[in-house]
Write an enzyme that holds these catalytic residues in place. Sequence first.
Site, PDB file in Angstrom:
ATOM      1  N   ASP A 116       0.869  -1.164   0.000  1.00  0.00           N
ATOM      2  CA  ASP A 116       0.000   0.000   0.000  1.00  0.00           C
ATOM      3  C   ASP A 116       0.913   1.221   0.000  1.00  0.00           C
ATOM      4  O   ASP A 116       1.603   1.496   0.987  1.00  0.00           O
ATOM      5  CB  ASP A 116      -0.892  -0.014   1.235  1.00  0.00           C
ATOM      6  CG  ASP A 116      -1.844   1.171   1.298  1.00  0.00           C
ATOM      7  OD1 ASP A 116      -1.626   2.169   0.578  1.00  0.00           O
ATOM      8  OD2 ASP A 116      -2.801   1.109   2.093  1.00  0.00           O
TER       9      ASP A 116
ATOM     10  N   TYR B 110      -9.354  15.813  -5.457  1.00  0.00           N
ATOM     11  CA  TYR B 110      -8.590  15.067  -6.455  1.00  0.00           C
ATOM     12  C   TYR B 110      -7.773  16.024  -7.322  1.00  0.00           C
ATOM     13  O   TYR B 110      -6.568  15.836  -7.517  1.00  0.00           O
ATOM     14  CB  TYR B 110      -9.533  14.238  -7.323  1.00  0.00           C
ATOM     15  CG  TYR B 110      -8.838  13.499  -8.453  1.00  0.00           C
ATOM     16  CD1 TYR B 110      -8.015  12.411  -8.187  1.00  0.00           C
ATOM     17  CD2 TYR B 110      -9.000  13.905  -9.773  1.00  0.00           C
ATOM     18  CE1 TYR B 110      -7.369  11.730  -9.210  1.00  0.00           C
ATOM     19  CE2 TYR B 110      -8.366  13.231 -10.804  1.00  0.00           C
ATOM     20  CZ  TYR B 110      -7.550  12.148 -10.518  1.00  0.00           C
ATOM     21  OH  TYR B 110      -6.910  11.482 -11.534  1.00  0.00           O
ATOM     22  N   GLY B 111      -8.424  17.063  -7.847  1.00  0.00           N
ATOM     23  CA  GLY B 111      -7.722  18.031  -8.665  1.00  0.00           C
ATOM     24  C   GLY B 111      -6.613  18.729  -7.894  1.00  0.00           C
ATOM     25  O   GLY B 111      -5.510  18.944  -8.418  1.00  0.00           O
ATOM     26  N   ALA B 112      -6.887  19.073  -6.636  1.00  0.00           N
ATOM     27  CA  ALA B 112      -5.877  19.745  -5.809  1.00  0.00           C
ATOM     28  C   ALA B 112      -4.691  18.830  -5.550  1.00  0.00           C
ATOM     29  O   ALA B 112      -3.533  19.274  -5.571  1.00  0.00           O
ATOM     30  CB  ALA B 112      -6.506  20.193  -4.492  1.00  0.00           C
ATOM     31  N   ALA B 113      -4.954  17.553  -5.300  1.00  0.00           N
ATOM     32  CA  ALA B 113      -3.865  16.610  -5.045  1.00  0.00           C
ATOM     33  C   ALA B 113      -2.982  16.447  -6.278  1.00  0.00           C
ATOM     34  O   ALA B 113      -1.755  16.401  -6.174  1.00  0.00           O
ATOM     35  CB  ALA B 113      -4.433  15.257  -4.618  1.00  0.00           C
ATOM     36  N   LYS B 114      -3.601  16.379  -7.447  1.00  0.00           N
ATOM     37  CA  LYS B 114      -2.824  16.225  -8.674  1.00  0.00           C
ATOM     38  C   LYS B 114      -2.053  17.513  -8.995  1.00  0.00           C
ATOM     39  O   LYS B 114      -0.936  17.453  -9.533  1.00  0.00           O
ATOM     40  CB  LYS B 114      -3.738  15.846  -9.833  1.00  0.00           C
ATOM     41  CG  LYS B 114      -4.329  14.439  -9.732  1.00  0.00           C
ATOM     42  CD  LYS B 114      -3.255  13.357  -9.684  1.00  0.00           C
ATOM     43  CE  LYS B 114      -3.849  11.973  -9.867  1.00  0.00           C
ATOM     44  NZ  LYS B 114      -2.824  10.902  -9.757  1.00  0.00           N
TER      45      LYS B 114
ATOM     46  N   ILE C 238      -9.392   8.498 -20.282  1.00  0.00           N
ATOM     47  CA  ILE C 238      -8.809   7.267 -20.812  1.00  0.00           C
ATOM     48  C   ILE C 238      -9.851   6.156 -20.700  1.00  0.00           C
ATOM     49  O   ILE C 238     -10.320   5.839 -19.599  1.00  0.00           O
ATOM     50  CB  ILE C 238      -7.534   6.858 -20.049  1.00  0.00           C
ATOM     51  CG1 ILE C 238      -6.501   7.995 -20.036  1.00  0.00           C
ATOM     52  CG2 ILE C 238      -6.946   5.599 -20.671  1.00  0.00           C
ATOM     53  CD1 ILE C 238      -5.932   8.367 -21.380  1.00  0.00           C
TER      54      ILE C 238
END
Length: 241
Positions: free
Chosen positions: A54, A145-149, A178
């Site tokens: 993990d 999610y966007g902030a992490a990326k 994708i």
Amino acid sequence: MSRIVLVTGGGNGLGKAVAARFRAGGDTVIITGRNAGQLASTAAEIAARPITCDATDPQQVTRMAEELGTDLDVVVNMAGGNTDFTHPGGPRADLRQVMMAWRANLDANLLSAVLTTTAVLGKLRAGGSIINVGSIGAEYASTSYGAAKAALAAWTAGLSAEIGPKGLTANVIAPGYIAGTGFFHGTLTEQRRAALIDATHNKRAGQPSDIAETAHFLASGGARHITGQTLNVNGGAHTTR
């Protein structure tokens, strides 16, 4: 010369496609993931070495790094995914739920790459590459999610400056939509799918092979002067200047 390649999240989806591409090129490939059964099945299929891990757990990452051996040439941090599908924290959630949702995405998409890279950095030989997988969502998504990326891309740019003098490169691949992966956890409607394809310039969905080929190129001798960059692989759905 055969390289030694580590692909986190290599048991399925994009990670499996990337791992298979490096194996097809004759490299020795180690794949990691949380699902031991899936990992073993993929390893047998593509002739890779599996290590259950993990990538968000420091102890497991430390153990994985110890099992790798002394040398490494390429790290592809594929582990991640949008945990909002399993840890929702929308506008109607209480603050504790919001906090947990944001932490889940930061763990999965930022800290997993930071922990893995930090654990194995000393093993990378000159000429090696670190490839992180971001998202088109880093450019506009008002989500954890966007902030992490987006944070992943910023960290990678700084990492490139640190490791460049050692003969190493660090880049981000930022995919758009994708097809053929489990990213949406079965929630993608046909209408939404059509809209994602229509947003591209070439009017097609991305394929896992698009990401696999880009990763393979970034680790090649022809990409040694490409570092600290985010390569958008989205068919023009998001453009940069």
